[in-house]
Write a protein that holds these residues in place. Structure first.
Motif, PDB file in Angstrom:
ATOM      1  N   PHE A 177     -27.299  42.110  17.084  1.00  0.00           N
ATOM      2  CA  PHE A 177     -27.950  41.721  15.847  1.00  0.00           C
ATOM      3  C   PHE A 177     -29.461  41.847  15.939  1.00  0.00           C
ATOM      4  CE2 PHE A 177     -27.658  40.057  11.748  1.00  0.00           C
ATOM      5  CZ  PHE A 177     -28.823  39.355  11.549  1.00  0.00           C
ATOM      6  N   LEU A 220     -31.836  44.213  13.626  1.00  0.00           N
ATOM      7  CA  LEU A 220     -32.831  43.593  12.766  1.00  0.00           C
ATOM      8  C   LEU A 220     -34.158  44.333  12.794  1.00  0.00           C
ATOM      9  CD1 LEU A 220     -33.420  41.278  10.874  1.00  0.00           C
ATOM     10  CD2 LEU A 220     -34.197  39.992  12.850  1.00  0.00           C
ATOM     11  N   THR A 270     -23.916  31.832  12.469  1.00  0.00           N
ATOM     12  CA  THR A 270     -25.291  31.737  12.009  1.00  0.00           C
ATOM     13  C   THR A 270     -26.211  31.799  13.214  1.00  0.00           C
ATOM     14  OG1 THR A 270     -25.336  29.319  12.147  1.00  0.00           O
ATOM     15  CG2 THR A 270     -24.705  30.284  10.017  1.00  0.00           C
ATOM     16  N   THR A 326     -33.318  34.901  13.756  1.00  0.00           N
ATOM     17  CA  THR A 326     -33.745  36.270  14.023  1.00  0.00           C
ATOM     18  C   THR A 326     -35.054  36.226  14.803  1.00  0.00           C
ATOM     19  OG1 THR A 326     -34.917  36.399  11.920  1.00  0.00           O
ATOM     20  CG2 THR A 326     -32.626  37.178  11.959  1.00  0.00           C
ATOM     21  N   TYR A 339     -29.902  34.428  10.022  1.00  0.00           N
ATOM     22  CA  TYR A 339     -28.811  35.253   9.517  1.00  0.00           C
ATOM     23  C   TYR A 339     -27.545  34.421   9.458  1.00  0.00           C
ATOM     24  CZ  TYR A 339     -26.720  35.637  14.157  1.00  0.00           C
ATOM     25  OH  TYR A 339     -26.129  35.352  15.353  1.00  0.00           O
ATOM     26  N   GLU A 340     -26.626  34.884   8.631  1.00  0.00           N
ATOM     27  CA  GLU A 340     -25.312  34.267   8.544  1.00  0.00           C
ATOM     28  C   GLU A 340     -24.286  35.359   8.323  1.00  0.00           C
ATOM     29  OE1 GLU A 340     -23.128  30.472   6.495  1.00  0.00           O
ATOM     30  OE2 GLU A 340     -24.852  31.330   5.439  1.00  0.00           O
ATOM     31  N   GLN A 341     -23.248  35.350   9.126  1.00  0.00           N
ATOM     32  CA  GLN A 341     -22.104  36.238   8.930  1.00  0.00           C
ATOM     33  C   GLN A 341     -21.060  35.418   8.184  1.00  0.00           C
ATOM     34  OE1 GLN A 341     -20.985  37.456  12.854  1.00  0.00           O
ATOM     35  NE2 GLN A 341     -22.770  38.749  13.097  1.00  0.00           N
ATOM     36  N   VAL A 352     -23.101  40.019   5.922  1.00  0.00           N
ATOM     37  CA  VAL A 352     -24.196  39.472   6.713  1.00  0.00           C
ATOM     38  C   VAL A 352     -25.369  39.238   5.762  1.00  0.00           C
ATOM     39  CG1 VAL A 352     -25.791  39.816   8.636  1.00  0.00           C
ATOM     40  CG2 VAL A 352     -23.475  40.735   8.772  1.00  0.00           C
ATOM     41  N   TRP A 353     -25.892  38.039   5.774  1.00  0.00           N
ATOM     42  CA  TRP A 353     -27.042  37.635   4.976  1.00  0.00           C
ATOM     43  C   TRP A 353     -28.196  37.462   5.955  1.00  0.00           C
ATOM     44  CZ3 TRP A 353     -28.177  36.744  -0.096  1.00  0.00           C
ATOM     45  CH2 TRP A 353     -29.241  35.915  -0.403  1.00  0.00           C
ATOM     46  N   ILE A 354     -29.264  38.220   5.778  1.00  0.00           N
ATOM     47  CA  ILE A 354     -30.425  38.143   6.670  1.00  0.00           C
ATOM     48  C   ILE A 354     -31.607  37.652   5.842  1.00  0.00           C
ATOM     49  CG2 ILE A 354     -31.939  39.398   8.237  1.00  0.00           C
ATOM     50  CD1 ILE A 354     -29.658  41.567   8.299  1.00  0.00           C
ATOM     51  N   GLN A 355     -32.119  36.497   6.213  1.00  0.00           N
ATOM     52  CA  GLN A 355     -33.159  35.855   5.417  1.00  0.00           C
ATOM     53  C   GLN A 355     -34.457  35.767   6.195  1.00  0.00           C
ATOM     54  OE1 GLN A 355     -31.787  32.524   3.091  1.00  0.00           O
ATOM     55  NE2 GLN A 355     -33.644  31.372   3.573  1.00  0.00           N
TER      56      GLN A 355
END
Length: 141
Positions: free
Chosen positions: A5, A9, A99, A102, A108-110, A123-126
């Motif tokens: 991950f 990123l 979760t 990064t 992030y959250e899968q 996948v949410w990457i914040q």
């Protein structure tokens, strides 16, 4: 998973605005309405690392990815997340799978979204001021 991950990123956060195909208001894959300002990346520009990460999430669900979609927003991540959650049909159940943080201080959250007929792995990457959402439709193996 975390090593994969963090390598992804680095590439993903540099790419979205350069490869964006268009602003969209509706997901082409799910049909869900999207928060304002969503940029969609084209399939040919979808990174191999993200495809691999989504495939791994789907594999953990005893499935495989069929279609992929990558979306990017600039703005306030918490507001974007709240708006997106309000637009997901109530028939879908959200389940967080993993979760973490990064390297740039974001997170992030899968996850999986599922209803009786359809599953989406994602996948949410914040970051501090932007969000990347990558998801795929899952078919059973």
């Amino acid at each position: 998973m975390r090593l994969k991950f963090s390598l992804f990123l680095i590439a993903a956060l540099l790419v979205p605005t350069a490869l964006a195909s268009d602003f969209v208001t509706k997901s082409n894959m799910t049909g869900f309405q999207l928060p304002k300002g969503a940029l969609e990346l084209t399939d040919e520009d979808f990174s191999d690392e993200m495809v691999g990460l989504l495939d791994e999430v789907a594999d953990n669900l005893n499935g495989k990815c069929k279609y992929h979609e990558l979306l990017y927003w600039e703005g306030k991540p918490a507001a974007i997340a709240k708006d997106l959650n309000a637009k997901i049909p109530k028939t879908f159940k959200f389940e967080s799978l993993d979760t973490g943080d990064t390297e740039d201080g974001g997170g992030y959250e899968q996850f999986v979204l599922k209803d009786p007929k359809t599953w989406y792995a994602g996948v949410w990457i914040q970051g501090e001021k932007d969000v990347i959402l990558a998801w795929c439709s899952v078919v059973k193996k």
